[in-house]
Design an enzyme around this catalytic site. Structure first.
Site, PDB file in Angstrom:
ATOM      1  N   ASP A  81       0.811  -1.239   0.069  1.00 35.58           N
ATOM      2  CA  ASP A  81      -0.092   0.036   0.079  1.00 35.58           C
ATOM      3  C   ASP A  81       0.679   1.372  -0.056  1.00 35.58           C
ATOM      4  O   ASP A  81       0.678   2.382  -0.655  1.00 35.58           O
ATOM      5  CB  ASP A  81      -0.909  -0.057   1.177  1.00 35.58           C
ATOM      6  CG  ASP A  81      -2.184  -0.995   1.073  1.00 35.58           C
ATOM      7  OD1 ASP A  81      -2.251  -1.727   0.266  1.00 35.58           O
ATOM      8  OD2 ASP A  81      -3.208  -0.635   1.560  1.00 35.58           O
ATOM      9  N   CYS A 122       1.023  -8.121   5.442  1.00 36.30           N
ATOM     10  CA  CYS A 122       0.848  -6.779   5.122  1.00 36.30           C
ATOM     11  C   CYS A 122      -0.763  -6.517   4.776  1.00 36.30           C
ATOM     12  O   CYS A 122      -1.694  -7.366   4.922  1.00 36.30           O
ATOM     13  CB  CYS A 122       1.423  -5.996   3.796  1.00 36.30           C
ATOM     14  SG  CYS A 122       3.079  -5.744   4.567  1.00 36.30           S
ATOM     15  N   ASP A 123      -1.201  -5.111   4.390  1.00 36.81           N
ATOM     16  CA  ASP A 123      -2.584  -4.721   4.598  1.00 36.81           C
ATOM     17  C   ASP A 123      -3.873  -5.556   4.179  1.00 36.81           C
ATOM     18  O   ASP A 123      -4.652  -5.642   5.015  1.00 36.81           O
ATOM     19  CB  ASP A 123      -2.608  -3.311   4.108  1.00 36.81           C
ATOM     20  CG  ASP A 123      -1.521  -2.420   4.588  1.00 36.81           C
ATOM     21  OD1 ASP A 123      -0.549  -2.815   5.094  1.00 36.81           O
ATOM     22  OD2 ASP A 123      -1.737  -1.175   4.592  1.00 36.81           O
ATOM     23  N   LYS A 124      -3.686  -5.839   3.059  1.00 29.87           N
ATOM     24  CA  LYS A 124      -5.023  -6.621   2.669  1.00 29.87           C
ATOM     25  C   LYS A 124      -4.842  -8.158   2.313  1.00 29.87           C
ATOM     26  O   LYS A 124      -5.845  -8.890   2.388  1.00 29.87           O
ATOM     27  CB  LYS A 124      -5.206  -6.270   0.832  1.00 29.87           C
ATOM     28  CG  LYS A 124      -5.437  -4.611   0.729  1.00 29.87           C
ATOM     29  CD  LYS A 124      -6.496  -4.199   1.924  1.00 29.87           C
ATOM     30  CE  LYS A 124      -6.317  -2.599   1.817  1.00 29.87           C
ATOM     31  NZ  LYS A 124      -5.162  -1.857   2.513  1.00 29.87           N
ATOM     32  N   CYS A 195       5.457  -2.337   8.236  1.00 30.74           N
ATOM     33  CA  CYS A 195       5.778  -1.175   8.643  1.00 30.74           C
ATOM     34  C   CYS A 195       5.801  -0.941  10.236  1.00 30.74           C
ATOM     35  O   CYS A 195       4.696  -1.371  10.660  1.00 30.74           O
ATOM     36  CB  CYS A 195       5.041  -0.287   8.080  1.00 30.74           C
ATOM     37  SG  CYS A 195       5.551   0.235   6.501  1.00 30.74           S
ATOM     38  N   GLU A 491      -6.905   5.191  -0.007  1.00 34.07           N
ATOM     39  CA  GLU A 491      -6.029   5.496   1.392  1.00 34.07           C
ATOM     40  C   GLU A 491      -6.176   7.018   1.026  1.00 34.07           C
ATOM     41  O   GLU A 491      -5.386   7.337   0.115  1.00 34.07           O
ATOM     42  CB  GLU A 491      -5.385   4.668   1.783  1.00 34.07           C
ATOM     43  CG  GLU A 491      -5.740   3.137   2.525  1.00 34.07           C
ATOM     44  CD  GLU A 491      -4.547   2.698   2.965  1.00 34.07           C
ATOM     45  OE1 GLU A 491      -3.443   2.858   2.864  1.00 34.07           O
ATOM     46  OE2 GLU A 491      -4.826   1.575   3.465  1.00 34.07           O
ATOM     47  N   SER A 517      -4.927   5.416   5.623  1.00 32.63           N
ATOM     48  CA  SER A 517      -3.997   4.560   5.614  1.00 32.63           C
ATOM     49  C   SER A 517      -3.993   4.269   7.572  1.00 32.63           C
ATOM     50  O   SER A 517      -4.357   5.407   8.155  1.00 32.63           O
ATOM     51  CB  SER A 517      -2.635   5.252   5.520  1.00 32.63           C
ATOM     52  OG  SER A 517      -1.449   4.459   6.086  1.00 32.63           O
TER      53      SER A 517
END
Length: 617
Positions: A81, A122-124, A195, A491, A517
């Site tokens: 992302d 990570c995100d998704k 992150c 985002e 985000s």
């Protein structure tokens, strides 16, 4: 002999061809008696949180084989992302969640796999795998790649911790020199891993731990630490154990839908509110609840937000603590322990260890455990060296952070705020709700009102911010960025960080039907539902309209008369095919994104696909 699901393809005269193909992958006669366990990996050289997962897959595969399973690995896609942000690439991030979940279903069901271990980060990717596990409802264990170490830069008198968001903020500050920005850039993301703040990736991995589908420590133990390797091995052994327990002993308690029930979702959301996690987690929990047929809605989140205190503060809500510091303070288990001491959790929920939450906390909460191995694990700290190699360091903190008054994780009595770190707001501007991360907002800004400045896209808003068109007191409205209207629900990290870089983040509000985000801070309200493209009232806001935000009363209101609102609705509907669509927005929307937009529901439903638009099979 147990009846494994995989026997569909490995047993019987008519499956001779399938067995021949299995043999070509290395399987033997003995293997046909064992469970086939998928390693659902998401290794990618595009994503720092996934760059090291190829090695992880090999470790897990070896361990599964050692303990009596047949490991078969495949990969999903993974989008970073941070790299996709700030341009058209972000349109693809959220839609990739559905694509990943579908692809897992395809591989698992096509090959009649018995169980799976999900290697995400990570995100998704973590949400997608979570959705797939609930959809398939076969034994599943989650293990993430682990968080990145925080970056560090030296100032005149001390060393300061930084992360990705710092790089974005300073990059948008015209007063900072190129040399300074380069120094930040070289230091912000020093290692492999997700992150380092409590952004979406780490928030989701912590929530999966709270739900019970991963082992304790999974959400906060650093990617670079040697202890992470032990966690991968334990997770591999665990998936073999629960797979056999289900198929040999008919123990249905190990299935995802029995572990991730409504009470588990509520515990996870309580954790999220307590630590001020990413607002994206709400979107993903709602989508996962739908897959698992769990009765968990926005109203449940709203009820929890009224009673859960904010007891853990992490970047981006503070620059004092990152996820490595949360781990030092006891991680997810310590936060849950503090909530449990205030009777705010359901203690009877069970996990992949076969333990209920009460017993789990007794062993893994650093304030109550006597287990030396658990205490040692939470001493695992950052090595401080730039590397993309996992398990490459063995640094340990000299002591744990058990300070319940002034530490990273605090008691209920000493909470950062009696109000949780996330809140749901309702009003005529968000009939079905919207989300705000209150963890990073000063209480004096809990009540805010101002004139609207309306933009039909993120790009238009960014241009206005950078060209000085935004002043203190404005309420920036970015619409047609929802799941359908974007499409893809971008985002809004760049608008919020640019506001921060010009010191307007505490003097302006930003509201959107898009999302934020996990790195976003300030008075940022997202997920406005219904979205503009689904005839939400946000589509009718005009420049200069007074917008009132009240976090104390959990309301958001477009301050116009009912008569004026009805006139605007009539005017918009009169546009026919052009109604509820952005004006003069130039954006290339691919066929894949148009297909996603056709089925996408608003954020209050988790941005899932609208079943009513599917064929009636």
């Amino acid at each position: 002999m147990p009846k494994y699901r995989s026997f569909t393809t490995t047993h019987g005269r008519n499956m001779s061809g399938a067995r021949s193909l299995w043999r070509a992958t290395g399987m033997t006669d003995e293997d046909f008696k064992k469970p086939i366990i998928a390693i659902v990996n998401s290794f990618s050289q595009f994503v720092p949180g996934h760059i090291h997962l190829q090695e992880v897959g090999k470790i897990i595969s070896k361990e599964i084989k050692k303990y009596g399973g047949v490991p078969k690995e495949f990969n999903t896609i993974a989008i970073d992302d941070g790299i996709a942000m700030g341009h058209s690439g972000m349109l693809y991030s959220l839609p990739s969640r559905e694509l990943i979940a579908d692809s897992i279903e395809y591989v698992i069901n096509a090959h009649c796999v018995d169980s799976m271990i999900c290697v995400s980060n990570c995100d998704k990717i973590t949400p997608a795998m979570f959705m797939a596990s609930l959809r398939l409802n076969i034994p599943s264990v989650f293990v993430s790649g682990g968080p990145m170490e925080a970056g560090k830069i030296k100032t005149k008198d001390k060393t300061k911790k930084i992360d990705l968001v710092d790089a974005i903020i300073h990059g948008g500050d015209s007063n900072k020199s190129d040399d300074f920005i380069r120094e930040i850039e070289l230091s912000a993301c020093p290692t492999c891993g997700s992150c380092s703040g409590m952004f979406t990736a780490n928030s989701m991995n912590c929530l999966i731990e709270a739900i019970g589908l991963s082992l304790p420590g999974n959400g906060t133990l650093l990617a670079t630490h040697i202890d992470r390797k032990k966690l991968f091995k334990k997770s591999a052994r665990n998936i073999v154990k629960i797979t056999k327990d289900y198929y040999l002993n008919n123990n249905k308690n190990v299935l995802p839908r029995n572990i991730a029930n409504k009470e588990s979702f509520e515990n996870a959301m309580a954790l999220d509110i307590a630590m001020g996690g990413s607002t994206n987690t709400i979107l993903h929990l709602l989508a996962a609840a739908y897959e698992g047929k769990v009765d968990f809605k926005m109203s449940d989140i709203n009820n929890l937000s009224k009673k859960i205190p904010h007891i853990c503060k992490v970047a981006p809500s503070t620059n004092l603590y990152h996820v490595e510091d949360v781990h030092r303070a006891g991680g997810v288990m310590r936060i849950l322990g503090e909530l449990n001491r205030s009777n705010l959790l359901n203690k009877k929920t069970e996990n992949i260890l076969g333990l209920n939450l009460e017993k789990t906390l007794k062993k893994y909460d650093i304030l109550s455990t006597k287990n030396k191995n658990v205490i040692k694990m939470f001493h695992a700290g950052p090595g401080g060296n730039r590397t993309i190699k996992p398990f490459s360091q063995n640094y340990r903190w000299n002591k744990l952070d058990k300070d319940r008054v002034n530490g990273c994780i605090r008691s209920h009595e000493n909470a950062y705020s009696k109000n949780g770190g996330l809140s749901v707001l309702y009003g005529n501007l968000a009939k079905n709700g919207c989300i705000i991360k209150t963890a990073s907002i000063d209480k004096k800004h809990y009540i805010f009102s101002g004139p609207a400045k309306v933009y039909e896209s993120q790009e238009e808003a960014v241009s206005a911010i950078l060209s000085g068109k935004i002043i203190a007191g404005d309420v920036i409205v970015i619409r047609y960025e929802g799941p359908k209207g974007g499409p893809g629900m971008q985002e809004m990290l760049y608008p919020t960080t640019y506001l921060k870089s010009i010191n307007l983040d505490k003097q302006c509000a930003l509201i959107t039907d898009g999302r934020f985000s996990g790195g976003t801070s300030g008075l940022s309200i997202g997920h406005i539902s219904p979205e503009a493209a689904n005839k939400g009232i946000i589509a009718l806001v005009e420049n200069g309209d007074d917008i009132q935000i009240n976090i104390v009363n959990k309301t958001i209101h477009l301050n116009i008369t009912e008569k004026e609102l009805n006139l605007r609705i009539i005017k918009e509907n009169a546009k026919g095919l052009k109604a509820y669509k952005p004006l003069n927005r130039k954006r290339n929307i691919s066929f894949a994104l148009r297909a996603y937009a056709h089925f996408a529901l608003s954020a209050d439903k988790g941005a899932i696909r609208n079943k009513k638009k599917l064929f009636n099979f």
